[in-house]
Scaffold this motif. Structure first.
Motif, PDB file in Angstrom:
ATOM      1  N   SER A  64      -0.185  -1.796  -5.310  1.00 55.90           N
ATOM      2  CA  SER A  64       0.656  -1.908  -6.516  1.00 55.90           C
ATOM      3  C   SER A  64       1.029  -3.362  -6.780  1.00 55.90           C
ATOM      4  O   SER A  64       1.070  -3.797  -7.929  1.00 55.90           O
ATOM      5  CB  SER A  64       1.939  -1.090  -6.361  1.00 55.90           C
ATOM      6  OG  SER A  64       1.639   0.282  -6.303  1.00 55.90           O
ATOM      7  N   ASP A 194      -2.143   2.628 -11.875  1.00 51.96           N
ATOM      8  CA  ASP A 194      -1.550   2.684 -10.531  1.00 51.96           C
ATOM      9  C   ASP A 194      -1.232   4.128 -10.156  1.00 51.96           C
ATOM     10  O   ASP A 194      -0.197   4.659 -10.533  1.00 51.96           O
ATOM     11  CB  ASP A 194      -0.293   1.815 -10.463  1.00 51.96           C
ATOM     12  CG  ASP A 194       0.139   1.576  -9.022  1.00 51.96           C
ATOM     13  OD1 ASP A 194      -0.517   2.107  -8.098  1.00 51.96           O
ATOM     14  OD2 ASP A 194       1.136   0.849  -8.819  1.00 51.96           O
ATOM     15  N   GLU A 195      -2.112   4.738  -9.420  1.00 52.54           N
ATOM     16  CA  GLU A 195      -1.973   6.140  -9.001  1.00 52.54           C
ATOM     17  C   GLU A 195      -1.553   7.037 -10.171  1.00 52.54           C
ATOM     18  O   GLU A 195      -0.531   7.726 -10.099  1.00 52.54           O
ATOM     19  CB  GLU A 195      -0.971   6.261  -7.846  1.00 52.54           C
ATOM     20  CG  GLU A 195      -1.386   5.418  -6.648  1.00 52.54           C
ATOM     21  CD  GLU A 195      -0.704   5.853  -5.352  1.00 52.54           C
ATOM     22  OE1 GLU A 195      -0.399   7.043  -5.226  1.00 52.54           O
ATOM     23  OE2 GLU A 195      -0.497   4.996  -4.485  1.00 52.54           O
TER      24      GLU A 195
HETATM   25 MG    MG Z   1       1.585   1.679  -4.846  1.00 60.84          MG
END
Ligand code: MG
Ligand code: ADP
Length: 273
Positions: A64, A194-195
């Protein structure tokens, strides 16, 4: 059909340019520490135009942080990032690099856009208004033009009928599709994820991955942090494995996922089962 619509909408984003021989995204020697904890330790990463890179790695490995840096949400301690030759976080003034002030403006200039795990929609704005916000406020697009584009974007993510819904009246999968439409509304050259499906109920993951797949098919340049191995395998051109702030291993999905050469990669993949 959707892929045709997406292709048309992304025409600006995926347009070939004179600098195509060089990677679109270049990260050099990125270092980042929080206190005495080194979170990124000299990361180097290059991404070509139209390439889809899946980033895998354990929690806390710095994935991240890397995306947030590329999206102007974190400063770097050392190193540099360029997108299409422009420095992320810096602008050239009288031949010198000076830190940019406004994040939104800086993001617009380098052409990067991000989709977060928790959607991050504006709770008090409708789906349509969420998508119109940045084009109007940051890019100075006239309101009627912004609305027209927002409606087209909603159609491409399959949510034409939900234009006037507030986020809390949408499912997680619908909210994330609005978030993708919103990220696309600024015509970015690079999309960071991000995910994007980690916060979703399992039955809603597919609708989001399917939108992401159509962006990839249309030639969008993407960095996707994900634990969805099938997506990485089928959609990514390259898989990058992160551990403890370093890139341990990278390569074609079938190579990294089926025949990892590093022990750390093997251990991670085994844990995923
Ligand atoms: Mg992360
Ligand atoms: P990942 O996304 O791979 O799970 P992150 O990039 O979120 O990893 O975090 C990497 C490390 O940096 C973690 O140990 C995390 O606790 C730490 N970290 C991230 N952001 C901050 C911050 N703002 N302040 C202090 N530590 C942070």
């Amino acid at each position: 059909d959707r892929s045709e619509l997406v292709r048309k909408l992304l025409a600006d984003s995926v347009k070939p340019s004179s600098t195509d021989e060089e990677p679109l995204i270049v990260c050099r020697r990125l270092w980042k520490s929080y206190g005495d904890r080194d979170v990124l330790k000299g990361i180097g990463l290059e991404v070509n135009r139209g390439e889809v890179v899946a980033v895998l790695g354990p929690s806390g490995s710095g994935k991240s942080t890397l995306l947030r840096m590329i999206n102007h949400l974190e400063t770097l301690d050392e190193g540099e990032i360029t997108i299409g030759g422009r420095y992320v976080g810096y602008a050239k003034k009288d031949g010198k690099l000076v830190p940019t002030s406004g994040r939104a403006q800086a993001r617009a200039e380098v052409g990067v856009s991000m989709v977060f795990q928790n959607f991050n929609l504006f709770a008090n704005l409708t789906a349509l208004e969420n998508i119109m916000e940045a084009p109007i406020r940051v890019h100075g697009v006239p309101r009627d033009e912004a609305e027209k584009m927002a409606r087209q974007l909603l159609a491409t993510v399959g949510l034409s009928g939900h234009a006037d819904h507030l986020p809390h009246h949408l499912s997680g999968g619908q909210q994330q599709r609005v978030a993708i439409a919103r990220a696309l509304a600024v015509k970015p050259r690079v999309m960071l994820f991000d995910e994007p499906t980690s916060a979703l109920d399992p039955e809603l993951v597919g609708e989001v991955l399917s939108v992401m797949r159509s962006l990839a098919d249309a030639g969008m340049t993407m960095i996707v942090v994900t634990h969805e191995m099938n997506f990485a395998r089928e959609v990514a051109d390259r898989v990058v494995f992160f551990d403890e702030g370093e890139i341990v291993e990278q390569g074609r999905p079938e190579d990294v996922l089926d025949s990892p050469t590093k022990e750390r990669t093997r251990r991670f993949l085994n844990r995923l089962g």
